[in-house]
Each structure stands twice: as structure tokens, then as C-alpha cells.
Scaffold this active site. Structure first.
Site, PDB file in Angstrom:
ATOM      1  N   ARG A 262       0.841  -1.197   0.000  1.00 21.02           N
ATOM      2  CA  ARG A 262       0.000   0.000   0.000  1.00 21.02           C
ATOM      3  C   ARG A 262       0.875   1.245   0.000  1.00 21.02           C
ATOM      4  NH1 ARG A 262      -4.786  -1.829   4.261  1.00 21.02           N
ATOM      5  NH2 ARG A 262      -5.379  -3.691   3.091  1.00 21.02           N
ATOM      6  N   ARG A 277       2.144   1.018  10.166  1.00 16.18           N
ATOM      7  CA  ARG A 277       1.652   1.453   8.857  1.00 16.18           C
ATOM      8  C   ARG A 277       2.797   1.349   7.856  1.00 16.18           C
ATOM      9  NH1 ARG A 277      -3.131   3.961   8.106  1.00 16.18           N
ATOM     10  NH2 ARG A 277      -3.240   4.490  10.319  1.00 16.18           N
ATOM     11  N   GLU A 349      -6.475  -1.074  15.314  1.00 18.35           N
ATOM     12  CA  GLU A 349      -7.129  -2.011  14.396  1.00 18.35           C
ATOM     13  C   GLU A 349      -6.175  -3.134  13.991  1.00 18.35           C
ATOM     14  OE1 GLU A 349      -8.206  -2.387   9.747  1.00 18.35           O
ATOM     15  OE2 GLU A 349      -8.070  -0.355  10.573  1.00 18.35           O
ATOM     16  N   SER A 352     -10.417  -5.950   9.795  1.00 17.25           N
ATOM     17  CA  SER A 352     -11.670  -5.358   9.331  1.00 17.25           C
ATOM     18  C   SER A 352     -12.446  -6.446   8.614  1.00 17.25           C
ATOM     19  CB  SER A 352     -11.407  -4.216   8.344  1.00 17.25           C
ATOM     20  OG  SER A 352     -11.591  -2.972   8.947  1.00 17.25           O
ATOM     21  N   ARG A 391       0.661  -6.655  12.528  1.00 15.54           N
ATOM     22  CA  ARG A 391       0.019  -6.040  13.696  1.00 15.54           C
ATOM     23  C   ARG A 391      -0.168  -7.068  14.811  1.00 15.54           C
ATOM     24  NH1 ARG A 391      -3.776  -0.901  12.245  1.00 15.54           N
ATOM     25  NH2 ARG A 391      -2.243   0.126  10.909  1.00 15.54           N
TER      26      ARG A 391
END
Length: 428
Positions: A262, A277, A349, A352, A391
């Protein structure tokens, strides 16, 4: 992608759903574009029908030996033929304009999704407390990792720039152990089929799951028409593109452990330290393809499968129902799982889980044939993280840290670590 017929049938409901997303009403504009498309189709059809009728008239004129009339009719046919390419182009252009406009509009939220402008409008759905005493503070993962020399951001920066990391030794093995543990759990206990998909995909695949065109700047283009996948959702969901499935084959459940890429174009200045991130990270993805009446039930099931990972790791977490302003573009409803990270003294988070209805299926032309009734219908698609491996590594390091800087290995991971129960701290 939205169904223009549904918008025509109830434009007010469509506009209300857009308003919940913070958007202005669009039904009138879309219906006008559809009217233009229909007019272009009618003009092209009228041209063809007139030419067909003239062909019969020419035959009659020739049979009657009326050469003057035949010549007149043939001249009209020639004129109509000259007009036809322009009419066909106008028809194609009108369809393209409508499709592009529809493709740029986010999915409609389910009625029960809470309203809100951003993450502050999210609502807690449920929570889980680890059996171990919860650390309320501690060192952050990068402090632990750098102290041992097993997490190297400086070396990664020399290789690739910011937002990359090099893991070494026992930390590298721990990350691998987490991914393998998740795959085994989802395939052996949750009924998902493991897939090893390509990590390079073409435009059509990215459009199908709605990364393109709206989120082009968040993706990594690889050249020659290829994109690096931002998540295995893209190839896994597109496995059913341009297909008609038997209802008996549903649900389809796929899982994959892949690297994800990403650009993080909209995240400048956020989480610049550590692994939270990254431009490249590993993730176990869950994708389900269902009949429409089963998608809500499948959403809850997928959430439970992702939660099972954290329960077995004995990590404290909470599940949040995302509000209309924080939900993803393709989602009708999303649950976020947020794991406690004591180094930041907050929840972050880690998964999702979203139900997309037929939004992606329309973009992919993915359908099924119901056992009862005629014709075909669009499938419903769901996707979720089961979970983000990097994560999870952060959560394990921070929640299982010891005062001497060592990290205890959760018991469920020890078989994947060759029986190792502890990553030693820098003083050892």
C-alpha cells in the site's frame, strides 16, 4: 457498482443512503444519464429498424421495376449507414459515462449501521479480556525489537526507504509462526480453502473489488498493466469474476497468506515509527462468496473466525461497528477488531470484516443460479483480515513483554517456534 434500476425504482431511498454517507443527492443526475443512454440506444435501434424496413421496400420496388423509387430508397439506406457508426459511438459513450459515474459512488450502508462523520462515531459491539493481567503501559514494539537487534528499520531504509522493516532471527520466525498458525486455524477449524494467489493483478481485478479507479493513488503500479495487491481480497474475490455458480456450491470460503502493498498516500505523518503502517506487510485474508440471504449470517461467522485468532493468542480486544463516515468504499457494514497495545496505551485495528452485498459482484459480473426460480442473480461478497500478521506481531510483543525486554511466546505459537517459549531481551 450500483443498479440503476433500483435507483429508478426508489430514488429517494438512494439519496437518503448517500446522505448518511455525507454525500449530496445524486439520483436525479444518474437518472438523467440513464435517460441519455436509453435515448442513444433508441436512436441506434431506430436507425437499424429503418434500414431493415427499407431493405424490404427496395426489394418491392425492384420487383415492380420502379428503378427511380429503388434508387431513392437505396440513397436513404446509404445515408442511414453513414449515420450508424456515430449513433453506435454515442450509445457506447452514454453507457460509459453512466457506468463511470455509478462506479465512483460508494456502497449504500445497511440500515443498522450507526451514523457518524469519522471514527468517533463508531460503536463498540463486544469485547474480550485476556486471561492474563493486562499491561496498561510498556515499551513499544520497535523499542523492544531494536534493543534486541532483531527489528531493523535503518537497514530497511537503506534498501527501500521509509515504512519498511527488516526482521531477523527469532522475530522473523515469530512473524512466520503467526501466519502459519492463522492459516492452520482457518483451514482446519473454520472451513476455509487455502489459496496461493498471484500478487500481481490487472486493472479489471482491481476495478472488481473497487480499488480502481477511486483509490489509484493508494496502490503500487508494477508496470505493463499490473498492480501489486493491497490485500489478498483482490485476487481471492476475483476468483469468481465473470462466472455463474450453482447455488449448491455456495458459500465459497477462501483464505490466503500474502504480502500486501500500500502506498499509504493519505497517511503522511501518521504512525511513522514502527510497523503499524507499512508499505509492505503480510496478512491472512478471509473471503466469502454467498447467496444474498446468507450474507448477514456469513458476516457474523467471519467476524467470529477472526476473533478466534486473538482469543487463542489470549489478547485483549474490542469489536467496533464502523459508522457511515468511517466505513470503506465498497462496504455495506464493517466490523473492526481493535487489539490492545500497551506501548501506545490504546486499541489499534488488527482486522476489518466487511459485507459488500452485490456491490463488487456487479463490477465483476459474478452471479449464481438459484435452485428455485429462473434466471441468475448476483452473489454477495465478504472480506476480512484473519488477521494482519505484522500487527499481530506488534500485539504479541507488547502484551507479552517482560521487564528485562524479553518476550514470552504465547503457548499456541510455541509448536511453530520449535518449542521456544521466549525471545530473550538485550541483556541476555
Amino acid at each position: 457498482m450500483h443498479d440503476i434500476r433500483a435507483i429508478r425504482d426508489n430514488p429517494a431511498a438512494f439519496d437518503r443512503d448517500l446522505e448518511r454517507r455525507g454525500l449530496a443527492p445524486l439520483s436525479a443526475e444518474l437518472i438523467a444519464l440513464d435517460d441519455a443512454r436509453k435515448a442513444a440506444i433508441s436512436a441506434a435501434q431506430a436507425n437499424q429498424e429503418r434500414r431493415n424496413a427499407l431493405a424490404k421496400e427496395i426489394g418491392g420496388a425492384k420487383k415492380a421495376k420502379d428503378e427511380a423509387r429503388a434508387a431513392e430508397l437505396m440513397a436513404e439506406v446509404a445515408r442511414l449507414k453513414d449515420e450508424a457508426p456515430g449513433l453506435d459511438a454515442a450509445q457506447a459513450e452514454a453507457g460509459k459515462v453512466l457506468d463511470e459515474r455509478l462506479a465512483a459512488i460508494p456502497n449504500r450502508p445497511k440500515p443498522e449501521v450507526p451514523e457518524g462523520a469519522d471514527e468517533h462515531g463508531n460503536v463498540e459491539y463486544r469485547s474480550f479480556a485476556a486471561s492474563r493481567p493486562r499491561l496498561t503501559t510498556g515499551r513499544q514494539h520497535f523499542e523492544l525489537g531494536e534493543a534486541t537487534g532483531l527489528m531493523d528499520f535503518e537497514a530497511a531504509a537503506k534498501l527501500s526507504g521509509s515504512r519498511f522493516v527488516v526482521l531477523k532471527g527469532q522475530l522473523a520466525r515469530l512473524e512466520r509462526a503467526l501466519g502459519q498458525f492463522m492459516l492452520d486455524l482457518h483451514t482446519q477449524e473454520h472451513g476455509y480453502t487455502e489459496v496461493v494467489p498471484p500478487v500481481l493483478v490487472r486493472d479489471d481485478a482491481m476495478f472488481g473489488t473497487a480499488q480502481l479507479p477511486k483509490f489509484r493513488d493508494d496502490q503500487f503500479a508494477a508496470g505493463d498493466g499490473f498492480w501489486l495487491i493491497p490485500t489478498a481480497e483482490v485476487p481471492l474475490t476475483n476468483l469468481v469474476r465473470e462466472s455463474i455458480l450453482a447455488e449448491d456450491a455456495l458459500p465459497l470460503r477462501f483464505t490466503a497468506l500474502t504480502p500486501c502493498f500500500r502506498a499509504e498516500a493519505g497517511a503522511a505523518g501518521r504512525d511513522t515509527r514502527g510497523m503499524l503502517r507499512q508499505h509492505q506487510f503480510n496478512k491472512v485474508e478471509l473471503v466469502s462468496i454467498t447467496a444474498p440471504e446468507k450474507s448477514e449470517e456469513e458476516h457474523e461467522r467471519m467476524l467470529a473466525c477472526a476473533e478466534a485468532v486473538l482469543k487463542k493468542l489470549d489478547l485483549t480486544y474490542r469489536v467496533m461497528t464502523l459508522c457511515t463516515g468511517d466505513m470503506g468504499f465498497a462496504s455495506q457494514k464493517t466490523y473492526d477488531i481493535e487489539v490492545w497495545v500497551p506501548g501506545q496505551e490504546t486499541y489499534r485495528e488488527i482486522s476489518s470484516c466487511s459485507v459488500c452485498g452485490d456491490f463488487q459482484a456487479r463490477r465483476m459480473n459474478a452471479r449464481y443460479r438459484p435452485k428455485e426460480g429462473k434466471g441468475v442473480s448476483y452473489v454477495h461478497t465478504l472480506n476480512g483480515s484473519g488477521v494482519a500478521v505484522g500487527r499481530a506481531l506488534i500485539a504479541v510483543m507488547e502484551n507479552y513483554q517482560n521487564p528485562d525486554g524479553s518476550v514470552t511466546i504465547p503457548s499456541v505459537l510455541q509448536p511453530y517456534m520449535g518449542g521456544l517459549n521466549r525471545i530473550e531481551g538485550p541483556a541476555s
